[in-house]
Design a protein around this motif. Sequence first.
Motif, PDB file in Angstrom:
ATOM      1  N   VAL A 155      -1.474  35.364  31.503  1.00  0.00           N
ATOM      2  CA  VAL A 155      -2.448  34.365  31.072  1.00  0.00           C
ATOM      3  C   VAL A 155      -2.414  34.328  29.552  1.00  0.00           C
ATOM      4  O   VAL A 155      -2.456  35.387  28.896  1.00  0.00           O
ATOM      5  CB  VAL A 155      -3.876  34.698  31.556  1.00  0.00           C
ATOM      6  CG1 VAL A 155      -4.873  33.675  31.012  1.00  0.00           C
ATOM      7  CG2 VAL A 155      -3.923  34.717  33.076  1.00  0.00           C
ATOM      8  N   ALA A 156      -2.317  33.137  28.994  1.00  0.00           N
ATOM      9  CA  ALA A 156      -2.278  32.995  27.540  1.00  0.00           C
ATOM     10  C   ALA A 156      -3.524  33.634  26.926  1.00  0.00           C
ATOM     11  O   ALA A 156      -4.623  33.518  27.477  1.00  0.00           O
ATOM     12  CB  ALA A 156      -2.189  31.522  27.159  1.00  0.00           C
ATOM     13  N   PRO A 157      -3.395  34.320  25.801  1.00  0.00           N
ATOM     14  CA  PRO A 157      -4.537  35.032  25.209  1.00  0.00           C
ATOM     15  C   PRO A 157      -5.780  34.180  25.026  1.00  0.00           C
ATOM     16  O   PRO A 157      -6.898  34.640  25.266  1.00  0.00           O
ATOM     17  CB  PRO A 157      -3.981  35.509  23.859  1.00  0.00           C
ATOM     18  CG  PRO A 157      -2.512  35.673  24.099  1.00  0.00           C
ATOM     19  CD  PRO A 157      -2.147  34.560  25.046  1.00  0.00           C
ATOM     20  N   ALA A 216     -10.003  27.280  37.644  1.00  0.00           N
ATOM     21  CA  ALA A 216      -8.709  26.723  37.265  1.00  0.00           C
ATOM     22  C   ALA A 216      -8.051  26.038  38.456  1.00  0.00           C
ATOM     23  O   ALA A 216      -8.255  26.421  39.607  1.00  0.00           O
ATOM     24  CB  ALA A 216      -7.815  27.827  36.724  1.00  0.00           C
ATOM     25  N   ARG A 217      -7.252  25.036  38.178  1.00  0.00           N
ATOM     26  CA  ARG A 217      -6.468  24.363  39.219  1.00  0.00           C
ATOM     27  C   ARG A 217      -5.159  25.116  39.400  1.00  0.00           C
ATOM     28  O   ARG A 217      -4.417  25.331  38.445  1.00  0.00           O
ATOM     29  CB  ARG A 217      -6.196  22.908  38.822  1.00  0.00           C
ATOM     30  CG  ARG A 217      -5.324  22.145  39.817  1.00  0.00           C
ATOM     31  CD  ARG A 217      -5.255  20.677  39.448  1.00  0.00           C
ATOM     32  NE  ARG A 217      -4.686  20.471  38.136  1.00  0.00           N
ATOM     33  CZ  ARG A 217      -3.387  20.368  37.882  1.00  0.00           C
ATOM     34  NH1 ARG A 217      -2.506  20.481  38.859  1.00  0.00           N
ATOM     35  NH2 ARG A 217      -2.961  20.161  36.642  1.00  0.00           N
ATOM     36  N   ILE A 218      -4.886  25.521  40.629  1.00  0.00           N
ATOM     37  CA  ILE A 218      -3.672  26.274  40.935  1.00  0.00           C
ATOM     38  C   ILE A 218      -2.655  25.352  41.581  1.00  0.00           C
ATOM     39  O   ILE A 218      -2.986  24.600  42.505  1.00  0.00           O
ATOM     40  CB  ILE A 218      -3.975  27.458  41.882  1.00  0.00           C
ATOM     41  CG1 ILE A 218      -5.128  28.315  41.347  1.00  0.00           C
ATOM     42  CG2 ILE A 218      -2.720  28.298  42.083  1.00  0.00           C
ATOM     43  CD1 ILE A 218      -4.841  29.018  40.060  1.00  0.00           C
ATOM     44  N   GLU A 219      -1.431  25.395  41.118  1.00  0.00           N
ATOM     45  CA  GLU A 219      -0.360  24.601  41.706  1.00  0.00           C
ATOM     46  C   GLU A 219       0.902  25.445  41.828  1.00  0.00           C
ATOM     47  O   GLU A 219       1.100  26.412  41.084  1.00  0.00           O
ATOM     48  CB  GLU A 219      -0.071  23.354  40.860  1.00  0.00           C
ATOM     49  CG  GLU A 219       0.444  23.663  39.468  1.00  0.00           C
ATOM     50  CD  GLU A 219       0.785  22.414  38.675  1.00  0.00           C
ATOM     51  OE1 GLU A 219       1.604  21.600  39.169  1.00  0.00           O
ATOM     52  OE2 GLU A 219       0.235  22.256  37.568  1.00  0.00           O
ATOM     53  N   THR A 245      -4.146  25.882  35.637  1.00  0.00           N
ATOM     54  CA  THR A 245      -4.571  25.027  34.536  1.00  0.00           C
ATOM     55  C   THR A 245      -6.085  25.068  34.429  1.00  0.00           C
ATOM     56  O   THR A 245      -6.784  24.678  35.369  1.00  0.00           O
ATOM     57  CB  THR A 245      -4.114  23.576  34.767  1.00  0.00           C
ATOM     58  OG1 THR A 245      -2.682  23.539  34.873  1.00  0.00           O
ATOM     59  CG2 THR A 245      -4.559  22.676  33.619  1.00  0.00           C
ATOM     60  N   PRO A 246      -6.634  25.541  33.305  1.00  0.00           N
ATOM     61  CA  PRO A 246      -8.089  25.611  33.158  1.00  0.00           C
ATOM     62  C   PRO A 246      -8.705  24.213  33.112  1.00  0.00           C
ATOM     63  O   PRO A 246      -8.035  23.240  32.742  1.00  0.00           O
ATOM     64  CB  PRO A 246      -8.273  26.334  31.815  1.00  0.00           C
ATOM     65  CG  PRO A 246      -6.957  26.964  31.510  1.00  0.00           C
ATOM     66  CD  PRO A 246      -5.930  26.090  32.153  1.00  0.00           C
ATOM     67  N   PRO A 301      -0.799  24.183  32.109  1.00  0.00           N
ATOM     68  CA  PRO A 301      -1.065  25.542  32.614  1.00  0.00           C
ATOM     69  C   PRO A 301      -1.217  26.549  31.490  1.00  0.00           C
ATOM     70  O   PRO A 301      -0.550  26.469  30.459  1.00  0.00           O
ATOM     71  CB  PRO A 301       0.165  25.851  33.466  1.00  0.00           C
ATOM     72  CG  PRO A 301       0.763  24.523  33.786  1.00  0.00           C
ATOM     73  CD  PRO A 301       0.486  23.659  32.604  1.00  0.00           C
ATOM     74  N   ALA A 302      -2.114  27.516  31.720  1.00  0.00           N
ATOM     75  CA  ALA A 302      -2.325  28.598  30.763  1.00  0.00           C
ATOM     76  C   ALA A 302      -1.984  29.945  31.383  1.00  0.00           C
ATOM     77  O   ALA A 302      -2.138  30.976  30.734  1.00  0.00           O
ATOM     78  CB  ALA A 302      -3.771  28.607  30.277  1.00  0.00           C
ATOM     79  N   GLY A 303      -1.530  29.941  32.636  1.00  0.00           N
ATOM     80  CA  GLY A 303      -1.204  31.191  33.301  1.00  0.00           C
ATOM     81  C   GLY A 303      -0.225  30.983  34.429  1.00  0.00           C
ATOM     82  O   GLY A 303      -0.060  29.859  34.928  1.00  0.00           O
TER      83      GLY A 303
END
Length: 333
Positions: free
Chosen positions: A92-94, A3-6, A63-64, A70-72
Amino acid sequence: MTARIEENRSHPHLPALLTAYHLVNQAEKGAAVATAAELPAGYRAEAEDPAVAFAADTVLLATPPGSDGPAGCVVLKAPREGRVPEIKRLWVAPEARRKGIAKALMAEALRRAAAAGAPAVRLTVWNWREEPLALYRGLGFGAVASWDDRPDLLCLERRLDVIERLDPDAVRAHAPAGLAALLVDAVDGGASVGFLAPLEAAEAAAWWSGVAEEAARGVRDVWAAHAPDGRLTGVVTLVRAGTANGRHRGEIARLLVHSSARGRGLGQRLLATAEAHAAATGLGLLVLDTQTGSPAERLYRGAGWTAAGTIPDFAADPAGALRPTTLYYKRLG
């Protein structure tokens, strides 16, 4: 791909992520509500305006690959009143779970806390939340005396490894024991780092003594990670090109994390430390090579490195079998 972390406390998707976190949390506590407007005032403020609620804190989003948002998320609270920083609101979204997103968020939060000089990081978790508990314990968190008296709430803390640059004398001092042990551990684990198994400690120490001489000549920089008990848990070196037309580039070499300290983001922290120093000292390009298909490839790709190509039968692994190697590069600045 990872995932991309920001970092972005004003991201338009963040209120929805925090709302989902708090609604589930309220339901688990037996105080379910249906909307953000019904949350307790403090939680409602976070969900409605996280930029204000977390103005002094670090908010990370993940963001996956292939996703448009973003999902988390996770929040690293700034240290207050002499306390160590605290991790909050890991969510994190299910539909995006079991893809390493929570672990990636935690690793980045720990890296940032360590980079800021924090000696430890703490967090709280409800004792019924088995999956988060397993994640935290796997990352090295352990139970400590409670600072929150709510029933069923566990207080956990993790001491952070400290990364420091080693001068030539320090490399010589650590060569016979800590540094040699890291190299032997890597070879024993099957890493292709220039040696065949079994690697004797004396041979590993001699190699590090040579590194000390390179450090004295300004050819190689060395950073090591120290556990709270003083043990060396990781190392990375940066080799500078010696030719007149290559002074703009360097090579990342011997990024090693002891098998007992893996899975906690230490490799990422060591790599980021070397990259930051390279950029600060005028290097514009870094290169490295690693065995194709090795776990290290995931680290490099996740840190923004680009694969330039693969060479078959480039080097023997510790067992003597020829393996392909992939070359990577990263532009700085």
